[in-house]
Design an enzyme around this catalytic site. Structure first.
Site, PDB file in Angstrom:
ATOM      1  N   HIS A   1       0.921  -1.393   0.106  1.00  0.00           N
ATOM      2  CA  HIS A   1      -0.138  -0.036   0.009  1.00  0.00           C
ATOM      3  C   HIS A   1       0.465   1.058   0.198  1.00  0.00           C
ATOM      4  O   HIS A   1       0.561   1.879  -0.602  1.00  0.00           O
ATOM      5  CB  HIS A   1      -1.008  -0.051   1.059  1.00  0.00           C
ATOM      6  CG  HIS A   1      -1.878  -1.379   1.190  1.00  0.00           C
ATOM      7  ND1 HIS A   1      -2.524  -1.833   2.246  1.00  0.00           N
ATOM      8  CD2 HIS A   1      -2.794  -1.809   0.197  1.00  0.00           C
ATOM      9  CE1 HIS A   1      -2.836  -2.720   2.418  1.00  0.00           C
ATOM     10  NE2 HIS A   1      -3.323  -2.859   0.880  1.00  0.00           N
TER      11      HIS A   1
ATOM     12  N   ASP B   1      -5.437   6.460   0.920  1.00  0.00           N
ATOM     13  CA  ASP B   1      -5.607   5.133   0.271  1.00  0.00           C
ATOM     14  C   ASP B   1      -7.261   4.852   0.844  1.00  0.00           C
ATOM     15  O   ASP B   1      -7.647   4.946   1.398  1.00  0.00           O
ATOM     16  CB  ASP B   1      -4.628   4.414   0.139  1.00  0.00           C
ATOM     17  CG  ASP B   1      -4.024   4.118   1.608  1.00  0.00           C
ATOM     18  OD1 ASP B   1      -5.353   3.709   1.960  1.00  0.00           O
ATOM     19  OD2 ASP B   1      -3.028   2.936   0.875  1.00  0.00           O
TER      20      ASP B   1
ATOM     21  N   GLN C   1      13.057  -4.493  -8.444  1.00  0.00           N
ATOM     22  CA  GLN C   1      12.120  -5.144  -9.810  1.00  0.00           C
ATOM     23  C   GLN C   1      12.090  -4.426 -10.262  1.00  0.00           C
ATOM     24  O   GLN C   1      12.707  -4.988 -12.491  1.00  0.00           O
ATOM     25  CB  GLN C   1      10.807  -5.407  -9.371  1.00  0.00           C
ATOM     26  CG  GLN C   1       9.850  -5.978  -9.830  1.00  0.00           C
ATOM     27  CD  GLN C   1       8.400  -6.263  -9.672  1.00  0.00           C
ATOM     28  OE1 GLN C   1       8.998  -6.947  -8.858  1.00  0.00           O
ATOM     29  NE2 GLN C   1       7.489  -5.693  -9.802  1.00  0.00           N
TER      30      GLN C   1
ATOM     31  N   TRP D   1      -1.122  -5.176  -9.140  1.00  0.00           N
ATOM     32  CA  TRP D   1      -0.854  -4.194 -10.062  1.00  0.00           C
ATOM     33  C   TRP D   1      -0.096  -3.798 -10.036  1.00  0.00           C
ATOM     34  O   TRP D   1       0.724  -2.828 -10.529  1.00  0.00           O
ATOM     35  CB  TRP D   1      -2.653  -3.184  -9.556  1.00  0.00           C
ATOM     36  CG  TRP D   1      -2.497  -2.178 -10.448  1.00  0.00           C
ATOM     37  CD1 TRP D   1      -3.185  -0.660 -11.051  1.00  0.00           C
ATOM     38  CD2 TRP D   1      -3.589  -2.978 -12.217  1.00  0.00           C
ATOM     39  NE1 TRP D   1      -2.789  -0.669 -11.825  1.00  0.00           N
ATOM     40  CE2 TRP D   1      -3.335  -1.817 -12.489  1.00  0.00           C
ATOM     41  CE3 TRP D   1      -3.753  -4.350 -12.182  1.00  0.00           C
ATOM     42  CZ2 TRP D   1      -3.881  -1.531 -14.188  1.00  0.00           C
ATOM     43  CZ3 TRP D   1      -3.533  -4.132 -13.607  1.00  0.00           C
ATOM     44  CH2 TRP D   1      -3.839  -3.267 -14.315  1.00  0.00           C
ATOM     45  N   ASN D   2       0.317  -3.067  -8.733  1.00  0.00           N
ATOM     46  CA  ASN D   2       2.113  -2.924  -8.763  1.00  0.00           C
ATOM     47  C   ASN D   2       2.743  -3.594  -9.799  1.00  0.00           C
ATOM     48  O   ASN D   2       3.135  -2.519 -11.282  1.00  0.00           O
ATOM     49  CB  ASN D   2       3.212  -2.259  -7.938  1.00  0.00           C
ATOM     50  CG  ASN D   2       2.217  -1.599  -6.297  1.00  0.00           C
ATOM     51  OD1 ASN D   2       1.421  -0.626  -7.456  1.00  0.00           O
ATOM     52  ND2 ASN D   2       2.018  -1.789  -5.359  1.00  0.00           N
TER      53      ASN D   2
ATOM     54  N   GLU E   1       4.142  -2.292 -13.474  1.00  0.00           N
ATOM     55  CA  GLU E   1       6.048  -1.905 -14.130  1.00  0.00           C
ATOM     56  C   GLU E   1       5.962  -2.582 -15.332  1.00  0.00           C
ATOM     57  O   GLU E   1       6.938  -2.483 -16.451  1.00  0.00           O
ATOM     58  CB  GLU E   1       5.645  -2.692 -12.618  1.00  0.00           C
ATOM     59  CG  GLU E   1       6.958  -1.563 -11.625  1.00  0.00           C
ATOM     60  CD  GLU E   1       7.343  -1.734 -10.560  1.00  0.00           C
ATOM     61  OE1 GLU E   1       6.928  -0.646  -9.563  1.00  0.00           O
ATOM     62  OE2 GLU E   1       7.687  -3.287 -10.142  1.00  0.00           O
TER      63      GLU E   1
ATOM     64  N   ALA F   1      -6.806 -13.933  -4.057  1.00  0.00           N
ATOM     65  CA  ALA F   1      -7.801 -13.893  -4.440  1.00  0.00           C
ATOM     66  C   ALA F   1      -8.034 -12.241  -5.358  1.00  0.00           C
ATOM     67  O   ALA F   1      -7.870 -12.873  -6.375  1.00  0.00           O
ATOM     68  CB  ALA F   1      -9.418 -13.857  -3.571  1.00  0.00           C
ATOM     69  N   GLU F   2      -7.411 -11.096  -4.776  1.00  0.00           N
ATOM     70  CA  GLU F   2      -8.285  -9.845  -5.056  1.00  0.00           C
ATOM     71  C   GLU F   2      -6.907 -10.455  -6.513  1.00  0.00           C
ATOM     72  O   GLU F   2      -7.802  -8.962  -7.499  1.00  0.00           O
ATOM     73  CB  GLU F   2      -7.768  -8.816  -4.660  1.00  0.00           C
ATOM     74  CG  GLU F   2      -6.560  -8.742  -4.115  1.00  0.00           C
ATOM     75  CD  GLU F   2      -6.275  -9.004  -2.651  1.00  0.00           C
ATOM     76  OE1 GLU F   2      -7.234 -10.168  -1.942  1.00  0.00           O
ATOM     77  OE2 GLU F   2      -5.352  -8.408  -1.997  1.00  0.00           O
TER      78      GLU F   2
HETATM   79  C1  LIG Z   1      -4.992  -6.034  -8.290  1.00  0.00           C
HETATM   80  O1  LIG Z   1      -3.980  -7.235  -7.514  1.00  0.00           O
HETATM   81  C2  LIG Z   1      -4.241  -5.861  -5.835  1.00  0.00           C
HETATM   82  C3  LIG Z   1      -3.599  -6.730  -4.989  1.00  0.00           C
HETATM   83  O2  LIG Z   1      -2.256  -6.687  -5.090  1.00  0.00           O
HETATM   84  C4  LIG Z   1      -5.557  -5.712  -5.793  1.00  0.00           C
HETATM   85  O3  LIG Z   1      -4.962  -4.653  -4.528  1.00  0.00           O
HETATM   86  C5  LIG Z   1      -5.996  -5.143  -6.735  1.00  0.00           C
HETATM   87  O4  LIG Z   1      -8.110  -5.373  -6.275  1.00  0.00           O
HETATM   88  C6  LIG Z   1      -6.309  -5.684  -7.731  1.00  0.00           C
HETATM   89  N1  LIG Z   1      -6.938  -5.267  -8.793  1.00  0.00           N
HETATM   90  C7  LIG Z   1      -8.012  -5.675  -9.890  1.00  0.00           C
HETATM   91  C8  LIG Z   1      -8.582  -5.066 -11.030  1.00  0.00           C
HETATM   92  O5  LIG Z   1      -8.108  -7.077  -9.799  1.00  0.00           O
END
Ligand SMILES: *[C@@H]1O[C@H](CO)[C@@H](O)[C@H](O)[C@H]1NC(C)=O
Ligand SMILES: *[C@@H]1O[C@H](CO)[C@@H](O)[C@H](O)[C@H]1NC(C)=O
Length: 475
Positions: free
Chosen positions: A18, A115, A350, A368-369, A373, A388-389
């Site tokens: 974060h 955030d 990285q 997402w970072n 990149e 999961a996310e």
């Molecule tokens: C992508 O992964 C990040 C975790 O690194 C997460 O917080 C985020 O919600 C994800 N974004 C999507 C669009 O899934």
């Protein structure tokens, strides 16, 4: 321009994943838009290693940072408390610290950007009578899904994962039930309630900044702006200001690793890294080692000690691992791959590695970072979601953008075996499919660069945001 007038405070929730995007946003505002920036960092007592992982920025310091002291939440959680709930509790308990920190600043900020886990700090901005913005360091698609979740909550009975049809988000690509983000997995868990609350609080700010750009997500952005059904829940204007990433540090002496990369053929090395919190099971590490060796490709692999119970949420303890030679790799692996491979413990540079011309592929957990990149470096990916996310990211990268391949079965559900890994690596590095992905990601890389240049979409959006803020400050 804005320099004397605007002072932005950006509040980062705990955790390196974060903090990085917040620092990157702060840097961008300071270096490209002459805004004074103070980053307020919520720290945790259990993550001291993180500050060591963050390389001190070289050159002049462009943003100030203030650490908000850690809070003890041990009496508020137990062994079953999930990560999102823990995060939200930490933020909640830290609010008095945030308030007193801002009150005590000699030069008070006149804008607060929080955030996505810090929306509960919005009332503090109201108390100080300053505008407040939300920063979602990921995609428009995620923003749409989360904002719409309170509607899905009313529409759908039972668990989302048990639905037979994809979840419809107005104007956006539907979300497959198995791709829903972590907090949506179990509607009975407290972290789902936190997530719903967050979704509502997203809408209380004066605007939503996202680390994406017009050309990457034209459909979702259009929906967030203009689809009436989505607008009914997404009230504030959206500002896609990305893709913002960590700077590439070219100054200073070259590391041995970069010197080795300099000698390798163009786009011949695959980089394997699971991000700041990612660990694999011992069995999965073994299969990955074999897969890399069987693929006969050059590689750089950031190895972390195995997690005890498969891919767990080692988010808060990352970086605390031992050093020394990894003993969890197959016997003889290091000597057999000595000429073609590098195994680096824990953390690697990285952005520097990804941007090196010798690197031609990236095996990533799809945070997402890392995804951003990677796009900015123009290399295709193997998407290996751990939590999961990250599945939503993986789906977007593979299906929507066509710049990644992924294991057939989710790595969290089943160990990916060496043959499949070999095939994935060869696909990205050697096969025609990989070439097609490479062409696509290079196009995206260009669009990313254009977006950030003067006159580009994200650059202009940031200017518009700053103008909007100035308008508010005049009232
Ligand atoms: C992508 O992964 C990040 C975790 O690194 C997460 O917080 C985020 O919600 C994800 N974004 C999507 C669009 O899934
Ligand atoms: C908004 O989304 C709904 C549901 O996907 C769709 O039927 C409608 O056409 C969209 N409206 C606009 C203006 O795109």
């Amino acid at each position: 321009m804005y320099s004397q007038k605007l002072h932005v405070a950006i509040l980062s929730s705990p955790g390196l994943g974060h903090l990085i995007p917040v620092l990157v946003l702060g840097n961008r505002l300071a270096t490209h838009h002459a805004v004074k920036v103070t980053v307020l960092v919520l720290t945790t007592s259990t993550s001291p290693a993180e500050s060591q992982l963050l390389k001190p920025p070289s050159g002049p310091k462009v943003v100030d940072t203030i650490n908000i002291p850690p809070v003890d939440i041990s009496h508020l959680i137990d062994a079953n408390t999930r990560v999102v709930t823990q995060l939200c509790i930490m933020v909640r308990e830290s609010l008095p610290g945030v308030r007193s920190t801002i009150a005590g600043m000699k030069h008070r900020p006149n804008v607060l950007i929080a955030d996505l886990f810090c929306t509960e700090a919005f009332p503090i901005a109201t108390e100080f009578n300053i505008p407040k913005y939300l920063y979602i360091p990921t995609t428009a698609w995620f923003t749409a899904l989360t904002s719409y979740c309170p509607v899905l909550h009313e529409q759908i009975d039972g668990q989302y994962v048990d639905q037979s049809e994809p979840l419809q988000i107005p104007g956006c690509k539907p979300v497959r039930p198995e791709d829903v983000v972590d907090p949506m997995l179990d509607r009975n868990d407290p972290q789902y309630r936190e997530y719903l609350r967050q979704a509502m609080e997203f809408q209380l700010g004066d605007g939503i900044l996202m680390n994406t750009w017009e050309e990457l997500e034209p459909v979702s952005l259009e929906a967030l702006r203009r689809n009436e059904s989505l607008r009914a829940v997404v009230k504030p204007p959206v500002y896609p200001i990305g893709p913002l990433t960590r700077p590439i540090e070219l100054a200073g002496p070259k590391s041995e690793l970069i010197e080795w990369l300099d000698k390798q053929p163009h786009e011949s090395v695959i980089f394997v890294c699971f991000g700041s919190g990612g660990t694999l099971s011992a069995q999965q590490i073994t299969e990955l080692a074999w897969g890399l060796e069987l693929s006969q490709q050059r590689f750089i692999w950031v190895v972390r000690p195995p997690a005890e119970n498969g891919a767990d949420e080692s988010f808060f303890t990352s970086g605390s691992a031992s050093d020394g030679t990894p003993d969890y790799l197959p016997e003889g692996f290091l000597s057999r791959t000595k000429k073609t491979g590098w195994v680096v413990p824990l953390w690697a540079q990285q952005p520097e590695i990804l941007n090196h011309p010798s690197v031609g592929g990236f095996l990533s957990h799809c945070g997402w970072n890392s995804a951003v990149e990677c796009i900015k470096s123009g290399v295709p990916m193997i998407a290996w979601p751990l939590y999961a996310e990250q599945r939503l990211n993986a789906t977007m990268l593979t299906e929507e953008l066509g710049i990644a391949v992924r294991p057939e079965i989710l790595p969290a559900k089943k160990v990916v075996d060496r043959e499949e890994i070999e095939k994935l690596v060869r696909t990205v590095m050697e096969y025609k499919e990989g070439k097609v992905m490479r062409d696509k990601v290079k196009k995206l890389k260009n669009s990313a660069e254009n977006a950030l240049n003067k006159g580009g979409s994200s650059y202009d959006t940031m200017c518009n945001l700053l103008r909007d803020i100035q308008m508010r400050l005049r009232f």
